[in-house]
Design a protein around this motif. Structure first.
Motif, PDB file in Angstrom:
ATOM      1  N   ASN A 132       0.877  -1.174   0.000  1.00  0.00           N
ATOM      2  CA  ASN A 132       0.000   0.000   0.000  1.00  0.00           C
ATOM      3  C   ASN A 132       0.911   1.220   0.000  1.00  0.00           C
ATOM      4  O   ASN A 132       1.446   1.588   1.039  1.00  0.00           O
ATOM      5  CB  ASN A 132      -0.909  -0.027   1.233  1.00  0.00           C
ATOM      6  N   TRP A 133       1.077   1.804  -1.167  1.00  0.00           N
ATOM      7  CA  TRP A 133       2.023   2.927  -1.280  1.00  0.00           C
ATOM      8  C   TRP A 133       1.502   4.207  -0.645  1.00  0.00           C
ATOM      9  O   TRP A 133       2.258   5.148  -0.459  1.00  0.00           O
ATOM     10  CB  TRP A 133       2.331   3.174  -2.761  1.00  0.00           C
ATOM     11  N   GLU A 174      -6.195  -4.490  10.162  1.00  0.00           N
ATOM     12  CA  GLU A 174      -5.058  -3.621  10.452  1.00  0.00           C
ATOM     13  C   GLU A 174      -5.307  -2.839  11.746  1.00  0.00           C
ATOM     14  O   GLU A 174      -6.001  -1.813  11.724  1.00  0.00           O
ATOM     15  CB  GLU A 174      -4.850  -2.618   9.320  1.00  0.00           C
ATOM     16  N   PRO A 175      -4.742  -3.305  12.866  1.00  0.00           N
ATOM     17  CA  PRO A 175      -4.890  -2.516  14.093  1.00  0.00           C
ATOM     18  C   PRO A 175      -4.215  -1.164  13.898  1.00  0.00           C
ATOM     19  O   PRO A 175      -3.052  -1.113  13.476  1.00  0.00           O
ATOM     20  CB  PRO A 175      -4.179  -3.361  15.152  1.00  0.00           C
ATOM     21  N   TYR A 229      -3.229  -9.610   7.397  1.00  0.00           N
ATOM     22  CA  TYR A 229      -2.845  -8.796   8.538  1.00  0.00           C
ATOM     23  C   TYR A 229      -2.063  -7.606   7.992  1.00  0.00           C
ATOM     24  O   TYR A 229      -1.281  -7.756   7.038  1.00  0.00           O
ATOM     25  CB  TYR A 229      -1.966  -9.577   9.533  1.00  0.00           C
ATOM     26  N   GLY A 230      -2.248  -6.433   8.571  1.00  0.00           N
ATOM     27  CA  GLY A 230      -1.465  -5.261   8.186  1.00  0.00           C
ATOM     28  C   GLY A 230      -1.074  -4.455   9.407  1.00  0.00           C
ATOM     29  O   GLY A 230      -1.841  -4.340  10.369  1.00  0.00           O
ATOM     30  N   LEU A 277      -1.072  -6.655   4.155  1.00  0.00           N
ATOM     31  CA  LEU A 277      -1.139  -5.346   3.499  1.00  0.00           C
ATOM     32  C   LEU A 277       0.024  -4.548   4.091  1.00  0.00           C
ATOM     33  O   LEU A 277       0.105  -4.387   5.317  1.00  0.00           O
ATOM     34  CB  LEU A 277      -2.492  -4.679   3.773  1.00  0.00           C
ATOM     35  N   ILE A 278       0.900  -4.086   3.222  1.00  0.00           N
ATOM     36  CA  ILE A 278       2.194  -3.598   3.684  1.00  0.00           C
ATOM     37  C   ILE A 278       2.449  -2.168   3.233  1.00  0.00           C
ATOM     38  O   ILE A 278       2.457  -1.891   2.024  1.00  0.00           O
ATOM     39  CB  ILE A 278       3.310  -4.521   3.147  1.00  0.00           C
TER      40      ILE A 278
END
Ligand code: PGA
Length: 248
Positions: A9-10, A164-165, A207-208, A229-230
């Motif tokens: 995820n830019w 994504e916490p 997970y992100g 998701l990074i």
């Protein structure tokens, strides 16, 4: 068997030139039968990214639920179809906190994307205060109840949900493997409550939150975590390639 899906995820990063350089450097590494790898890019870089990618899937980072109209600055799903993206991130916490996205608008966006054949990557997750108050499970179930309302089970089975916490995003303070797995399991259970066993078994849950080359493998080893998701670690070709290699 669920096929793992890793998406960078830019956010508001990378020009068209930078996008072309990154995709050309990373795309060969993303060839895999066993997992899907992709990049979420700003609107202006999407055409460049789609043209340069052979293996990476390309995602938009947001969309509007209406097809056209007086919505200055917004981009519609038909516009994304024309660019030929296959995925679209919706409901990211930054959009929820800074740009007014709600479970209701995220639900509308998800439905419109599915109708258009674009896979939503639907983000949810609790704040640090909610985590500290022991409310993570309630928040996850409530967000999914709203965001996934009134959809067909088969549609939900095909989407990607990113847990994504918020306290782990961009902080370097990644959730422990136990917390991440437990929350992703709750996500899957809520899909089961709403749409049944088959949808729950098929839906992919990412997970992100501060995922890096040095922790991707332990998340991917968890039974209910199907991908990541990074953000930060997807901006440099070397680190994203390392994540890809550790997932393949
Ligand atoms: P991060 O961002 O990997 O930099 O924590 C994740 C995200 O916002 O999707």
């Amino acid at each position: 068997m669920r096929k793992p899906i890793i998406v960078g995820n830019w956010k508001m990063n990378k020009t068209m030139k930078e996008t072309k350089e990154f995709i050309e450097a990373v795309d060969p590494a993303a060839a895999s039968e066993n997992a899907t790898f992709g990049i979420g890019a700003p609107f202006t870089a999407l055409s460049t990214a789609v043209a340069a990618a052979n293996n990476l899937i390309i995602a938009a980072e947001n969309c509007h639920f209406e097809d056209s109209g007086a919505f200055t600055g917004e981009v519609s799903v038909p516009m994304l179809q024309e660019v030929a993206v296959t995925h679209c991130i919706i409901g990211h916490s930054e959009r929820r906190t800074m740009f007014g996205d709600t479970d209701e608008t995220v639900n509308k966006k998800a439905k419109r994307l599915i109708e258009a054949g674009i896979t939503p990557i639907l983000c949810i997750g609790e704040t640090e205060a909610q985590y500290d108050a022991g409310e993570s499970e309630k928040v996850i179930r409530d967000q999914l109840t709203g965001s996934l309302a009134d959809m067909c089970a088969k549609c939900v089975a095909d989407i990607v949900i990113a847990y994504e916490p918020i306290w782990a995003i961009g902080t370097g303070k990644s959730a422990s493997v136990e917390i991440a797995e437990n929350c992703c399991r709750i996500v899957r259970d809520q899909v089961k409550v709403m749409y049944g066993e088959e949808a729950a078994e098929k839906v992919r849950v990412q997970y992100g939150g501060s995922v890096k080359p040095n922790n991707i493998a332990e998340y991917m080893a968890q039974p209910d975590i199907d991908g990541a998701l990074i953000g930060g670690a997807s901006l440099k070709a070397d680190s994203f390639i390392e994540i890809i290699e550790k997932t393949k």
